[in-house]
Design a protein around this motif. Structure first.
Motif, mmCIF file in Angstrom:
data_model
loop_
_atom_site.group_PDB
_atom_site.id
_atom_site.type_symbol
_atom_site.label_atom_id
_atom_site.label_comp_id
_atom_site.label_asym_id
_atom_site.label_seq_id
_atom_site.Cartn_x
_atom_site.Cartn_y
_atom_site.Cartn_z
ATOM 1 N N LEU A 1 7.293 14.594 34.980
ATOM 2 C CA LEU A 1 6.701 14.108 36.229
ATOM 3 C C LEU A 1 7.500 14.535 37.454
ATOM 4 O O LEU A 1 8.719 14.379 37.496
ATOM 5 C CB LEU A 1 6.637 12.580 36.194
ATOM 6 N N GLY B 1 3.520 2.775 42.393
ATOM 7 C CA GLY B 1 4.361 1.647 42.797
ATOM 8 C C GLY B 1 3.780 0.291 42.443
ATOM 9 O O GLY B 1 4.464 -0.729 42.484
ATOM 10 N N SER C 1 11.499 -4.868 19.503
ATOM 11 C CA SER C 1 11.085 -3.505 19.846
ATOM 12 C C SER C 1 11.787 -2.528 18.899
ATOM 13 O O SER C 1 12.837 -2.850 18.334
ATOM 14 C CB SER C 1 11.440 -3.165 21.295
HETATM 15 C C1 LIG Z 1 7.560 9.295 34.290
HETATM 16 C C2 LIG Z 1 7.001 7.984 34.781
HETATM 17 C C3 LIG Z 1 7.321 7.533 36.056
HETATM 18 C C4 LIG Z 1 6.795 6.334 36.522
HETATM 19 N N1 LIG Z 1 7.120 5.909 37.776
HETATM 20 C C5 LIG Z 1 6.629 4.740 38.232
HETATM 21 C C6 LIG Z 1 6.991 4.243 39.532
HETATM 22 O O1 LIG Z 1 7.773 4.846 40.235
HETATM 23 N N2 LIG Z 1 6.452 3.083 39.941
HETATM 24 C C7 LIG Z 1 5.585 2.357 39.185
HETATM 25 O O2 LIG Z 1 5.116 1.315 39.616
HETATM 26 N N3 LIG Z 1 5.259 2.786 37.934
HETATM 27 C C8 LIG Z 1 5.753 3.942 37.447
HETATM 28 N N4 LIG Z 1 5.422 4.363 36.182
HETATM 29 C C9 LIG Z 1 4.650 3.469 35.301
HETATM 30 C C10 LIG Z 1 5.557 2.321 34.811
HETATM 31 O O3 LIG Z 1 6.817 2.850 34.501
HETATM 32 C C11 LIG Z 1 4.993 1.631 33.575
HETATM 33 O O4 LIG Z 1 3.665 1.265 33.784
HETATM 34 C C12 LIG Z 1 5.780 0.359 33.262
HETATM 35 O O5 LIG Z 1 7.163 0.618 33.249
HETATM 36 C C13 LIG Z 1 5.332 -0.191 31.936
HETATM 37 O O6 LIG Z 1 6.190 -1.222 31.538
HETATM 38 P P1 LIG Z 1 5.861 -2.024 30.203
HETATM 39 O O7 LIG Z 1 6.861 -3.094 30.064
HETATM 40 O O8 LIG Z 1 4.437 -2.439 30.220
HETATM 41 O O9 LIG Z 1 5.966 -0.947 29.032
HETATM 42 P P2 LIG Z 1 7.126 0.032 28.517
HETATM 43 O O10 LIG Z 1 8.230 0.175 29.459
HETATM 44 O O11 LIG Z 1 6.401 1.249 28.079
HETATM 45 O O12 LIG Z 1 7.689 -0.740 27.246
HETATM 46 C C14 LIG Z 1 6.959 -0.828 26.054
HETATM 47 C C15 LIG Z 1 7.834 -1.470 25.003
HETATM 48 O O13 LIG Z 1 7.059 -1.704 23.829
HETATM 49 C C16 LIG Z 1 7.751 -1.195 22.699
HETATM 50 N N5 LIG Z 1 6.752 -0.883 21.673
HETATM 51 C C17 LIG Z 1 5.782 0.053 21.676
HETATM 52 N N6 LIG Z 1 5.086 -0.012 20.531
HETATM 53 C C18 LIG Z 1 5.620 -0.996 19.794
HETATM 54 C C19 LIG Z 1 5.344 -1.529 18.499
HETATM 55 N N7 LIG Z 1 4.364 -1.064 17.731
HETATM 56 N N8 LIG Z 1 6.120 -2.544 18.038
HETATM 57 C C20 LIG Z 1 7.135 -3.052 18.810
HETATM 58 N N9 LIG Z 1 7.424 -2.589 20.038
HETATM 59 C C21 LIG Z 1 6.677 -1.571 20.509
HETATM 60 C C22 LIG Z 1 8.514 -0.001 23.241
HETATM 61 O O14 LIG Z 1 9.565 0.376 22.384
HETATM 62 C C23 LIG Z 1 9.010 -0.593 24.560
HETATM 63 O O15 LIG Z 1 10.129 -1.415 24.346
HETATM 64 C C24 LIG Z 1 5.922 5.573 35.698
HETATM 65 C C25 LIG Z 1 5.610 6.028 34.421
HETATM 66 C C26 LIG Z 1 6.144 7.223 33.951
HETATM 67 C C27 LIG Z 1 5.769 7.698 32.588
#
Ligand SMILES: Cc1cc2nc3c(=O)[nH]c(=O)nc-3n(C[C@H](O)[C@H](O)[C@H](O)COP(=O)(O)OP(=O)(O)OC[C@H]3O[C@@H](n4cnc5c(N)ncnc54)[C@H](O)[C@@H]3O)c2cc1C
Length: 545
Positions: free
Chosen positions: A244, A375, A31
């Motif tokens: 948010l 959630g 990442s």
């Molecule tokens: C303000 C906010 C509050 C939220 N609250 C909640 C909640 O209370 N409950 C709930 O269920 N959901 C909530 N969500 C949604 C939830 O947080 C996300 O859907 C979830 O955390 C996504 O996790 P992920 O691992 O898919 O992605 P992310 O946590 O977005 O991780 C993505 C990763 O990919 C990496 N990356 C991106 N592009 C590249 C690239 N080109 N090359 C290499 N690495 C890359 C990033 O650096 C990061 O490490 C919330 C979202 C936000 C924005």
């Protein structure tokens, strides 16, 4: 031994890495930034699971709420798997060190969130995401110590190594050396989060820029349901982004209203009754939009003690960005782009239409249909990471070694030429136009006329990009900056999907097609083939890549 490459180290990437390593699989996790800066740490409200049934709740009800919340286009099998594993996921996270808030009897507390029949959102104060990431990072380090996980930061995904519809690894961009490296693997897992940066302002992280999904789309990976973009009802606007106001504020009792002749109108309660403020997000945002008024959220009546105990981050955030004391004053709120139900199309095992290429977390589209319940996405991030890891382990894929070094040096040459090109149009200008158009035409309510206008602009931007007229602006703060082709095509794909769904469902509202249509009770799949954007509809659980 199988070797897995995971791109993205938020909650889904970390979970997948741990689950692979726990099965003895050698894993590389890359990442641009450490996990502590992934969007996952922003998650405040909580994670859903049925932990008690004495109040009438059941896993069946969680499944029903999730399917109904998604307007019945998510697959029953997918959602059943997600909700059935939720209690075990919460216990697992707790076992790794996530400190969930507990009540006086030491039971994990659960608050109501939108679209739930019973309160089932487990939380760690208002920093659930941070707590979960911390616990997962600790576990990842344990496997790092055993040599099973290698974490690489300041490293970006550039593109997948794909031949004959099979993935053999990825090209990675090293930010320090500014070079590309081909890394082969038996399986590649994309865990790059949502597509927030396709819009001018959202509640999410700028790291979620859609680059990976766009690049993969160019490379033949199918995308799904891109028209379903969640507008969270309660955000406050600041200069650079929307902050948010967690649904936890309404979960704790917060009430939405507007003022009419000096009188408060609690429009959600008037329209939907007692649970009005906690209707699913698509319903709340739509109703707010339809009032045409300035909307406020009042939590002051909860009292200072409860506010500081249960929603301290909401208090801090309003104080910091607005100088607003929510123990005494209401919060002016408006809907903001927040979450992407659409993304990379995957089957039940999380594999894409390219063999050995998986997608997990928010970048994958499978569980949330037309509208995600609050959630459920932290839950989906963990569940999808686990599911992909199990599939990889069970398939015991071991590919023949392949040499991609020549391909890597060709791409390196192309990258250097792009970097040096002195085109007339700055990349930052193109990105701004892309974002303005997507923001303008994919609002809460859309129409064919607006979408068509944006498609025309994007077609022009795609032409500018392919004709080599772009000058890349190295002062831009975005980590991988030397390719616009993918995000422009992703932008057009979002518009084409929105245009093709001639109905209103969940987070996709069309002023020219205001009704829900039975014929559209399906998911939209979009693929790219030599300049053509092709869409088709597929039935529940039917997608197998
Ligand atoms: C303000 C906010 C509050 C939220 N609250 C909640 C909640 O209370 N409950 C709930 O269920 N959901 C909530 N969500 C949604 C939830 O947080 C996300 O859907 C979830 O955390 C996504 O996790 P992920 O691992 O898919 O992605 P992310 O946590 O977005 O991780 C993505 C990763 O990919 C990496 N990356 C991106 N592009 C590249 C690239 N080109 N090359 C290499 N690495 C890359 C990033 O650096 C990061 O490490 C919330 C979202 C936000 C924005």
């Amino acid at each position: 031994m199988t070797k897995v490459l995971i791109i993205g180290s938020g909650i889904s990437g970390l979970t997948c890495a741990i689950e692979c390593a726990s099965r003895g699989i050698s894993t590389i996790l890359v990442s641009p930034f450490p996990s502590e800066r992934a969007q996952s740490v922003l998650a405040a409200g909580g994670i859903n699971a049925v932990l008690r049934t004495d109040n009438g709740d059941s896993i069946e009800q969680h499944i029903k709420d999730t399917l109904n919340g998604g307007c019945n286009i998510a697959g029953v099998k997918a959602v059943t798997g997600l909700c059935s594993e939720a209690p075990d996921i919460v216990r697992w996270l707790e076992g790794l060190g996530t400190v969930f808030s507990r009540d006086k009897e030491s039971k994990i507390m659960q608050r109501p969130f939108g679209g739930q029949t019973y309160p089932r959102t487990c939380f760690a104060g208002t920093s659930t995401g941070k707590q979960i990431v911390t616990a997962l990072v600790m576990e990842t380090r344990r496997y790092e110590g055993k040599g099973l996980i290698e974490r690489r930061f300041w490293t970006d995904f550039y593109g997948a190594l794909i031949k004959d519809k099979t993935c053999y690894g990825a090209l990675l961009y090293n930010e320090a050396t500014r070079t590309l490296e081909s890394v082969t693997a038996d399986a590649v897992v994309i865990a790059t989060g949502g597509q927030n940066r396709m819009f001018s302002k959202t509640t999410g992280s700028t790291q979620c820029d859609g680059y990976a999904a766009g690049k993969l789309f160019e490379q033949g990976v199918e995308l799904k349901n891109l028209e379903f973009i969640q507008y969270h009802p309660t955000a406050i606007e600041t200069d650079r982004k929307n902050m948010l106001i967690s649904e936890a504020a309404r979960g704790e009792g917060g009430r939405l209203y507007y003022e009419d002749g000096g009188k408060r109108v609690y429009f959600m309660e008037d329209k939907f009754g007692e649970k009005g403020n906690l209707m699913p997000r698509d319903v709340v945002s739509k109703t707010m939009y339809e009032t045409g008024r300035d909307i406020y959220l009042d939590v002051s009546f909860l009292g200072k003690a409860q506010i500081l105990d249960r929603i301290p981050e909401v208090y801090d955030l309003c104080m910091k960005y607005r100088g607003l004391d929510i123990t005494r004053e209401s919060i002016p709120v408006k809907p903001s782009v927040h979450f992407f139900m659409g993304g990379i199309a995957v089957g039940l095992n999380h594999m894409t239409n390219i063999s050995n290429l998986y997608a997990v977390g928010e970048c994958a589209s499978i569980y949330h249909g037309a509208n995600r319940l609050g959630g459920n996405s932290l839950l989906a991030a963990v569940y999808s990471g686990r599911t992909a890891a199990k599939d990889i382990a069970s398939r015991k894929v071991e590919q023949e070694p392949s040499d991609w070094s020549e391909f890597a040096s060709r791409e390196q040459g192309r990258l250097e030429a792009i970097r040096e090109a002195e085109g007339a149009v700055f990349s930052v200008h193109i990105k701004n136009m892309l974002r303005e158009n997507i923001t303008g035409s994919l609002g809460i309510v859309r129409s064919e006329k607006e979408i068509d206008k944006s498609i025309e602009v994007l077609d022009h931007l795609i032409d500018v990009e392919t004709s080599g007229m772009v000058r890349y602006d190295s002062s831009e703060l975005e980590y991988f900056n030397y390719s616009l082709g993918g995000i422009l095509k992703l932008g057009k794909a979002m518009l084409v999907c929105a245009r093709s769904r001639c109905e209103s469902r969940g987070a996709h509202l069309r002023s020219d097609y205001p009704e829900r249509e039975e014929s559209f009770k399906k998911a939209t799949i979009i693929s790219y083939d030599e300049g053509e954007f092709n869409t088709r509809l597929v039935g529940e659980d039917a997608y197998e890549g």
